[in-house]
Design a protein around this motif. Sequence first.
Motif, PDB file in Angstrom:
ATOM      1  N   ASN A  97       0.823  -1.208   0.111  1.00  0.00           N
ATOM      2  CA  ASN A  97       0.012   0.029  -0.008  1.00  0.00           C
ATOM      3  C   ASN A  97       0.841   1.437  -0.168  1.00  0.00           C
ATOM      4  O   ASN A  97       1.924   1.539   0.800  1.00  0.00           O
ATOM      5  CB  ASN A  97      -1.015   0.160   1.276  1.00  0.00           C
ATOM      6  N   LEU A  98       0.472   2.157  -0.949  1.00  0.00           N
ATOM      7  CA  LEU A  98       1.330   3.454  -0.867  1.00  0.00           C
ATOM      8  C   LEU A  98       0.789   4.306   0.286  1.00  0.00           C
ATOM      9  O   LEU A  98      -0.313   4.288   0.598  1.00  0.00           O
ATOM     10  CB  LEU A  98       0.918   4.278  -2.287  1.00  0.00           C
ATOM     11  N   SER A  99       1.896   4.971   0.913  1.00  0.00           N
ATOM     12  CA  SER A  99       1.482   5.564   2.324  1.00  0.00           C
ATOM     13  C   SER A  99       2.668   6.686   2.607  1.00  0.00           C
ATOM     14  O   SER A  99       3.866   6.342   2.486  1.00  0.00           O
ATOM     15  CB  SER A  99       1.381   4.353   3.717  1.00  0.00           C
ATOM     16  N   HIS A 100       2.291   7.769   2.965  1.00  0.00           N
ATOM     17  CA  HIS A 100       3.083   8.849   3.213  1.00  0.00           C
ATOM     18  C   HIS A 100       4.382   8.840   2.021  1.00  0.00           C
ATOM     19  O   HIS A 100       5.271   9.042   2.266  1.00  0.00           O
ATOM     20  CB  HIS A 100       3.682   8.678   4.664  1.00  0.00           C
ATOM     21  N   GLY A 101       3.831   8.584   0.885  1.00  0.00           N
ATOM     22  CA  GLY A 101       4.951   8.566  -0.376  1.00  0.00           C
ATOM     23  C   GLY A 101       5.700   7.409  -0.493  1.00  0.00           C
ATOM     24  O   GLY A 101       6.351   7.270  -1.454  1.00  0.00           O
ATOM     25  N   GLN A 110       4.423   0.569   1.941  1.00  0.00           N
ATOM     26  CA  GLN A 110       4.086  -0.284   3.239  1.00  0.00           C
ATOM     27  C   GLN A 110       3.756  -1.675   2.609  1.00  0.00           C
ATOM     28  O   GLN A 110       2.556  -1.947   2.108  1.00  0.00           O
ATOM     29  CB  GLN A 110       3.021   0.251   4.124  1.00  0.00           C
ATOM     30  N   THR A 160       2.457  -2.265  12.581  1.00  0.00           N
ATOM     31  CA  THR A 160       2.061  -1.785  11.232  1.00  0.00           C
ATOM     32  C   THR A 160       0.715  -1.206  11.049  1.00  0.00           C
ATOM     33  O   THR A 160       0.842   0.049  10.453  1.00  0.00           O
ATOM     34  CB  THR A 160       2.066  -3.089  10.086  1.00  0.00           C
ATOM     35  N   GLU A 161      -0.271  -1.306  11.628  1.00  0.00           N
ATOM     36  CA  GLU A 161      -1.357  -0.779  11.879  1.00  0.00           C
ATOM     37  C   GLU A 161      -1.636   0.509  12.741  1.00  0.00           C
ATOM     38  O   GLU A 161      -2.199   1.367  12.553  1.00  0.00           O
ATOM     39  CB  GLU A 161      -2.758  -1.800  11.846  1.00  0.00           C
ATOM     40  N   LYS A 162      -0.932   0.264  13.960  1.00  0.00           N
ATOM     41  CA  LYS A 162      -1.116   1.148  14.888  1.00  0.00           C
ATOM     42  C   LYS A 162       0.022   1.887  15.533  1.00  0.00           C
ATOM     43  O   LYS A 162      -0.041   2.626  16.321  1.00  0.00           O
ATOM     44  CB  LYS A 162      -1.674   0.490  16.206  1.00  0.00           C
ATOM     45  N   GLU A 209       1.830   4.267  13.834  1.00  0.00           N
ATOM     46  CA  GLU A 209       2.116   5.561  13.603  1.00  0.00           C
ATOM     47  C   GLU A 209       3.484   6.070  13.267  1.00  0.00           C
ATOM     48  O   GLU A 209       4.024   7.271  13.639  1.00  0.00           O
ATOM     49  CB  GLU A 209       1.479   6.549  14.666  1.00  0.00           C
ATOM     50  N   ARG A 262       4.974   5.791  10.235  1.00  0.00           N
ATOM     51  CA  ARG A 262       5.235   6.156   8.496  1.00  0.00           C
ATOM     52  C   ARG A 262       5.621   7.545   8.338  1.00  0.00           C
ATOM     53  O   ARG A 262       6.491   7.712   7.512  1.00  0.00           O
ATOM     54  CB  ARG A 262       4.073   5.326   7.567  1.00  0.00           C
ATOM     55  N   ARG A 263       4.753   8.420   8.869  1.00  0.00           N
ATOM     56  CA  ARG A 263       5.050   9.774   8.533  1.00  0.00           C
ATOM     57  C   ARG A 263       6.428  10.070   8.712  1.00  0.00           C
ATOM     58  O   ARG A 263       7.196  10.805   7.884  1.00  0.00           O
ATOM     59  CB  ARG A 263       3.940  10.477   9.394  1.00  0.00           C
ATOM     60  N   SER A 307       2.683   4.952  20.250  1.00  0.00           N
ATOM     61  CA  SER A 307       2.289   6.048  19.092  1.00  0.00           C
ATOM     62  C   SER A 307       2.615   7.282  19.606  1.00  0.00           C
ATOM     63  O   SER A 307       3.078   8.366  18.877  1.00  0.00           O
ATOM     64  CB  SER A 307       0.953   5.824  18.396  1.00  0.00           C
ATOM     65  N   THR A 308       2.415   7.584  20.895  1.00  0.00           N
ATOM     66  CA  THR A 308       2.590   8.976  21.362  1.00  0.00           C
ATOM     67  C   THR A 308       4.235   9.107  21.419  1.00  0.00           C
ATOM     68  O   THR A 308       4.701  10.350  21.287  1.00  0.00           O
ATOM     69  CB  THR A 308       2.077   9.053  22.892  1.00  0.00           C
ATOM     70  N   HIS A 319      -0.642  10.698  23.307  1.00  0.00           N
ATOM     71  CA  HIS A 319      -0.251  12.189  22.713  1.00  0.00           C
ATOM     72  C   HIS A 319      -0.717  13.224  23.887  1.00  0.00           C
ATOM     73  O   HIS A 319      -1.229  14.369  23.467  1.00  0.00           O
ATOM     74  CB  HIS A 319      -0.914  12.630  21.454  1.00  0.00           C
ATOM     75  N   GLU A 360      -7.884   3.453  15.686  1.00  0.00           N
ATOM     76  CA  GLU A 360      -6.480   2.530  15.649  1.00  0.00           C
ATOM     77  C   GLU A 360      -5.795   3.005  14.669  1.00  0.00           C
ATOM     78  O   GLU A 360      -4.426   2.961  14.858  1.00  0.00           O
ATOM     79  CB  GLU A 360      -6.809   0.875  15.798  1.00  0.00           C
ATOM     80  N   TYR A 415      -2.429   6.000  -4.756  1.00  0.00           N
ATOM     81  CA  TYR A 415      -3.128   5.799  -3.357  1.00  0.00           C
ATOM     82  C   TYR A 415      -4.483   4.890  -3.597  1.00  0.00           C
ATOM     83  O   TYR A 415      -5.301   5.110  -4.457  1.00  0.00           O
ATOM     84  CB  TYR A 415      -3.277   7.124  -2.601  1.00  0.00           C
ATOM     85  N   TYR A 451      -3.978   3.426   5.061  1.00  0.00           N
ATOM     86  CA  TYR A 451      -2.938   3.774   4.656  1.00  0.00           C
ATOM     87  C   TYR A 451      -2.853   4.985   3.805  1.00  0.00           C
ATOM     88  O   TYR A 451      -1.758   5.770   3.925  1.00  0.00           O
ATOM     89  CB  TYR A 451      -1.942   2.667   3.786  1.00  0.00           C
ATOM     90  N   THR A 460      -2.250   9.209   5.544  1.00  0.00           N
ATOM     91  CA  THR A 460      -1.106   9.950   4.815  1.00  0.00           C
ATOM     92  C   THR A 460      -1.780  11.563   4.568  1.00  0.00           C
ATOM     93  O   THR A 460      -1.010  12.333   4.657  1.00  0.00           O
ATOM     94  CB  THR A 460      -0.944   9.310   3.393  1.00  0.00           C
TER      95      THR A 460
END
Lengths: 291, 291
Positions: free
Chosen positions: A18-22, A25, A71-73, A75, A77-78, A272-273, B21, B72, B264, B269, B273
């Motif tokens: 999947n394309l994500s944040h350019g 994944q 991978t899902e939770k 955070e 990738r950004r 993720s925090t 966060h 999530e 995309y 994902y 983004t």
Amino acid sequence: MRVHVRLKGSIMEQVSVNLSHGGTQSVFTHQSEATGTPMTFSAFVPAHERGARLPVIWYLSGLTCSHANVTEKGEFRRLCAQLGLIFIAPDTSPRGDGVADDDAYDFGKGAGFYVDATQEPWRRHYQMRRYIENELPDLVAGHLPVDMDRQGITGHSMGGHGALTIALRNPGRFRSVSAFSPIVSPIHCPWGEKALGGYLGADRDAWRTYDACALIEDGARLPDLLVDQGEADNFLESQLKTHLLTELCEKVGQPANIRMQPGYDHSYYFISTFVDDHLRWHAERLGKSAR
Amino acid sequence: MRVHVRLKGSIMEQVSVNLSHGGTQSVFTHQSEATGTPMTFSAFVPAHERGARLPVIWYLSGLTCSHANVTEKGEFRRLCAQLGLIFIAPDTSPRGDGVADDDAYDFGKGAGFYVDATQEPWRRHYQMRRYIENELPDLVAGHLPVDMDRQGITGHSMGGHGALTIALRNPGRFRSVSAFSPIVSPIHCPWGEKALGGYLGADRDAWRTYDACALIEDGARLPDLLVDQGEADNFLESQLKTHLLTELCEKVGQPANIRMQPGYDHSYYFISTFVDDHLRWHAERLGKSAR
């Protein structure tokens, strides 16, 4: 969009992308020699110039998890896209019908503890140390655009234990080491005693190479260390015992930034925090990418 | 850490709360008058000064989702915390043993389409328009520190349809409207024809109040609009038909920034983004929080 995932022959199969944040994944599977089973891992590869090799972060997951949880939770990738970091998340045990298991959540499948089991019926497939330390890095180095001179390692809970012990046993391999809520001394907690006793047998001397505090006591060192630990984590007192690591690092002069975080628990809401802090910390130590 | 979630009486129950966060990610349940069932939603409330009221973003989810998917996988908390935005994610249908259902993924439970059903056996519980438009906002306004003069709405796929139609039917209520991969005209796609026909009956005139393009054709307007749509989305041509909205906005002079994103797909994902862009876009239109 640039995707440079070359799959040589049929050694590893791209299950999804999947394309994500350019970046991409992906989830891959491959037949593992170490575990004798198919193994699954995820890999985030940021957009990059053709031919570039990027630093890589290994993320080891905790009890009950597969590659999918972080991978899902997670955070991650950004900032991995921004910093040019490849992020690899392996599974936590061998899987499949023929693999020995236990009804408990903290032993057997999903609970490989990153050890090479010596006891029956575990030793046939539960060879997660060899898999994570040797086989998977070789596979990734051959197929993804990683710069193996710039590796960082981190993990959560059982995976924090994995990250610390793998780094301690392989001096020089990882330029950066961190952990979220790690089990700092499996020898001294019920999760660890059950797992190490089950996989390695009753001889507790054999456990020390799988215990971060014991390895440090026995002379191993890390280049540096970042740890985040939630103070509202239900497992802090009984299983994680962060203070053992804090006190030991102070005692032996091991550089470490071990942060207790008020109000945070053991969940991915906690991870993720603070994942941005960890990724920046790794990136600083891994040097500029070639992007 | 400041948590100002006051639960008056037993109207709504806090099922879980996790610090994340610096704010609180909660899941609540309550007995809904509109649907006649218990309903679940999630709410992220950033850290804030006691007594402050924060702008609120409503996020409506797509087919098969509950509140949990975006909670999530949405990666919204970091920036909501920074911008001081409350983020509410409702469920997509009534749930429970006594609720009519269908074996298909695109009708019945998980597929309420944000309509008030008029047909049997759906009309008893499938009253998602009343629930989302009236009951849930009243409940949230009474229990969470929201500033109801600063509301934004967004959503994904079926939830993008929900966000657009709710905003179009309630002029002045939402200062900011956006959508990820929305179904822009359910009248003109198989998902929509099945759902609106099933819940509302064969009279297609009754469908127009649940169709963003039809509402705009009939004179309704939005203050402004941001849409992101992946060009590699499997549902683009058959179901989403973004071009219908793009062409209509140009024709009638509806301000809109509808962005086609190469590569995309329809997944989280993709959403994660671009969620930062959407949150900033909402925050600009909702004004400064009192933090």
